[in-house]
Structure formats: structure tokens, C-alpha cells
Write an enzyme that holds these catalytic residues in place. Structure first.
Site, PDB file in Angstrom:
ATOM      1  N   ASN A 172       0.009  -1.861   2.920  1.00 16.39           N
ATOM      2  CA  ASN A 172      -0.796  -1.343   4.336  1.00 16.39           C
ATOM      3  C   ASN A 172      -2.283  -0.107   3.738  1.00 16.39           C
ATOM      4  O   ASN A 172      -2.425  -0.458   2.099  1.00 16.39           O
ATOM      5  CB  ASN A 172       0.410  -0.232   4.129  1.00 16.39           C
ATOM      6  CG  ASN A 172       1.357  -0.584   4.957  1.00 16.39           C
ATOM      7  OD1 ASN A 172       1.415  -1.173   5.480  1.00 16.39           O
ATOM      8  ND2 ASN A 172       2.319   0.051   4.596  1.00 16.39           N
ATOM      9  N   PHE A 173      -3.052   0.463   4.683  1.00 15.50           N
ATOM     10  CA  PHE A 173      -4.041   0.948   4.401  1.00 15.50           C
ATOM     11  C   PHE A 173      -5.186   0.421   3.951  1.00 15.50           C
ATOM     12  O   PHE A 173      -5.897   0.851   2.812  1.00 15.50           O
ATOM     13  CB  PHE A 173      -3.624   2.629   3.316  1.00 15.50           C
ATOM     14  CG  PHE A 173      -2.440   2.506   3.983  1.00 15.50           C
ATOM     15  CD1 PHE A 173      -2.382   3.922   5.549  1.00 15.50           C
ATOM     16  CD2 PHE A 173      -1.672   3.447   3.264  1.00 15.50           C
ATOM     17  CE1 PHE A 173      -1.728   4.570   5.571  1.00 15.50           C
ATOM     18  CE2 PHE A 173      -0.304   4.111   3.855  1.00 15.50           C
ATOM     19  CZ  PHE A 173      -0.356   4.671   5.369  1.00 15.50           C
ATOM     20  N   ARG A 174      -4.895  -1.136   3.688  1.00 18.79           N
ATOM     21  CA  ARG A 174      -6.017  -1.792   3.990  1.00 18.79           C
ATOM     22  C   ARG A 174      -5.963  -2.161   2.128  1.00 18.79           C
ATOM     23  O   ARG A 174      -6.889  -2.127   1.588  1.00 18.79           O
ATOM     24  CB  ARG A 174      -7.229  -1.027   4.289  1.00 18.79           C
ATOM     25  CG  ARG A 174      -7.107  -1.397   5.535  1.00 18.79           C
ATOM     26  CD  ARG A 174      -8.418  -1.993   6.281  1.00 18.79           C
ATOM     27  NE  ARG A 174      -8.747  -1.539   7.751  1.00 18.79           N
ATOM     28  CZ  ARG A 174      -7.854  -2.842   8.369  1.00 18.79           C
ATOM     29  NH1 ARG A 174      -7.917  -4.259   7.287  1.00 18.79           N
ATOM     30  NH2 ARG A 174      -7.858  -3.284   9.455  1.00 18.79           N
ATOM     31  N   LEU A 175      -5.676  -1.774   1.610  1.00 19.33           N
ATOM     32  CA  LEU A 175      -5.674  -1.866  -0.488  1.00 19.33           C
ATOM     33  C   LEU A 175      -4.771  -3.010  -0.804  1.00 19.33           C
ATOM     34  O   LEU A 175      -3.078  -3.046  -1.236  1.00 19.33           O
ATOM     35  CB  LEU A 175      -4.440  -0.545  -0.273  1.00 19.33           C
ATOM     36  CG  LEU A 175      -4.698   0.538  -0.924  1.00 19.33           C
ATOM     37  CD1 LEU A 175      -3.693   2.063  -1.156  1.00 19.33           C
ATOM     38  CD2 LEU A 175      -6.258   0.941  -1.699  1.00 19.33           C
ATOM     39  N   HIS A 176      -4.970  -3.777   0.088  1.00 20.31           N
ATOM     40  CA  HIS A 176      -4.286  -5.415   0.058  1.00 20.31           C
ATOM     41  C   HIS A 176      -5.243  -5.617  -0.879  1.00 20.31           C
ATOM     42  O   HIS A 176      -5.517  -5.080  -2.624  1.00 20.31           O
ATOM     43  CB  HIS A 176      -5.644  -6.108   0.824  1.00 20.31           C
ATOM     44  CG  HIS A 176      -5.745  -5.956   1.830  1.00 20.31           C
ATOM     45  ND1 HIS A 176      -4.939  -5.575   2.873  1.00 20.31           N
ATOM     46  CD2 HIS A 176      -6.350  -5.230   3.135  1.00 20.31           C
ATOM     47  CE1 HIS A 176      -5.096  -5.605   3.750  1.00 20.31           C
ATOM     48  NE2 HIS A 176      -6.233  -5.420   4.043  1.00 20.31           N
TER      49      HIS A 176
END
Ligand SMILES: Cc1cc2nc3c(=O)[nH]c(=O)nc-3n(C[C@H](O)[C@H](O)[C@H](O)COP(=O)(O)O)c2cc1C
Length: 195
Positions: A172-176
Site C-alpha cells: 500500500n501507499f506505494r511502499l513497494h
């Protein structure tokens, strides 16, 4: 969360099994990129047929663009994207033909129409009109009438032996998360990458 594993191919198998349960179609579809004699890349989808300690196998026409390109330059890249899992796996390595006996064994399991198709298709070459292909299909149906269809010499498997495998997980939230594995001879090391 991308978990640690001692060996990326084993880890790949776990993700692949999950993809087989979640993807609506072709969880084994992967992009294969090869390069031509001028270094120009070419990408297309092929189906993964086997994954083992040697690498990632697929079947094709050796005289196709991809076949000719792998002959000239064995460097290849594979990429899986399992949309519903938000996961990507990137693989880089060298492609080589599998043992002919392995290609024979897999060819024998294919439906007869696909076997005839392997003879009839001059994959990647210009087809002047659809009827020409249909005539070629009819020709080989006649040639193999009442007998087993043998594997054409121009058709078989390649295995891409990996020297890099990268797992990407869309959190989530681009915390790949990205975990990259590199092979050094028989051993693998892993590290995280910034997403
Ligand atoms: C879902 C899907 C699966 C495919 N699987 C294969 C395959 O396993 N082997 C193959 O030769 N082509 C397969 N193709 C066709 C290739 O994408 C490509 O059109 C063909 O192999 C010719 O590529 P080339 O001219 O770059 O050699 C598949 C295409 C799709 C869309």
C-alpha cells in the site's frame, strides 16, 4: 511482504502456485525479451512450461525471431505480472535449447491440432494469405494421416538459466518491496532495492 528464501527458484515456485490459484487465465504467461544482432530488443508473451533448478522453460519454433535471436545472443529476460496479486517477477539469464528428448516428450503430450500446427506454421515469417496456412495444415494432416505426429526438427524447448531474479510486491501507499537475487556460480545472494 517478500520473504527470505535460500534460493529464488524455490521462492518463485511458491508465488507461482499462488498465482495459479488467483489469476483468471494463463498464470504461466511471461514476457520473453531477446535481442537481435544490432542490440535491438524484442518482447513477446510465451507460456512457462516448467521451472526447476536449471531454470525456466518454454516451447517455440527455433526458426522464429526469438529462436534466431537466442541463437545469436543467448541473453534473455523474462517478466511475469500477476495482476490480482500485484506481483511482478523479473528474470535475466541465458537461453539454451532443452534436451531433444525433453522436447519430444512434451510434444507428444500436445493436442494433435497443435502438433500439426507446429509443422504448418513458419512462425514469424510473412504469410501472404490465410489460405496458404490452411493449405499447409491440410498438407500435414494428410502427411500424418493414421499415424503419430512426430516433432518437427524446428520446434522445441528453451530453458532460461537465471543469473538474476527480482521479486516485486505492490504494497500500500506505494511502499513497494523489491528483493533482488544474484547468482554467483552455484550460490545466490539477495538484497533489497529501493522501489
Ligand atoms: C497468452 C499467449 C501465450 C503464448 N505462448 C506462446 C508460446 O508458448 N510459444 C510461442 O512460440 N509463442 C507463444 N505465443 C505467441 C508469441 O507471443 C509470439 O507471437 C510468437 O511466438 C512469435 O514471436 P517472435 O516472432 O518474436 O518469435 C503466445 C502468445 C500469447 C498471447
Amino acid at each position: 511482504m517478500v520473504e527470505q528464501s535460500s534460493e529464488p527458484v524455490e521462492f518463485f515456485k511458491r508465488w507461482f502456485e499462488e498465482a495459479a490459484r488467483t489469476e483468471p487465465s494463463d498464470p504461466n504467461a511471461m514476457t520473453l525479451t531477446t535481442v537481435d544482432a544490432w542490440g535491438k530488443p524484442r518482447a513477446r508473451i510465451v507460456l512457462l512450461k516448467e521451472v526447476d533448478r536449471r531454470g525456466f522453460s518454454f516451447f517455440t519454433n527455433f526458426e522464429s525471431h526469438k529462436g534466431r535471436e537466442l541463437k545469436g545472443n543467448p541473453h534473455a529476460a523474462l517478466c511475469f505480472h500477476w495482476k490480482s496479486l500485484r506481483r511482478q517477477v523479473r528474470i535475466e539469464g541465458q537461453g539454451a535449447p532443452v534436451d531433444p528428448a525433453e522436447s519430444d516428450a512434451y510434444f507428444a503430450t500436445r493436442p494433435r491440432e497443435s502438433q500439426i500446427g507446429a509443422w504448418a506454421s513458419l512462425q514469424s515469417q510473412t504469410l501472404p494469405q490465410r489460405e496458404v496456412f490452411e493449405q499447409r495444415v491440410a498438407h500435414y494432416e494428410q502427411q500424418f494421416a493414421d499415424r503419430e505426429v512426430t516433432r518437427p526438427p524446428h520446434w522445441g524447448g528453451y530453458v532460461v538459466e537465471p543469473d538474476m531474479v527480482e521479486f516485486w510486491y505492490g504494497a500500500n501507499f506505494r511502499l513497494h518491496e523489491r528483493m533482488r537475487w544474484d547468482r554467483h556460480g552455484q550460490t545466490w545472494t539477495s538484497r533489497l532495492l529501493y522501489p
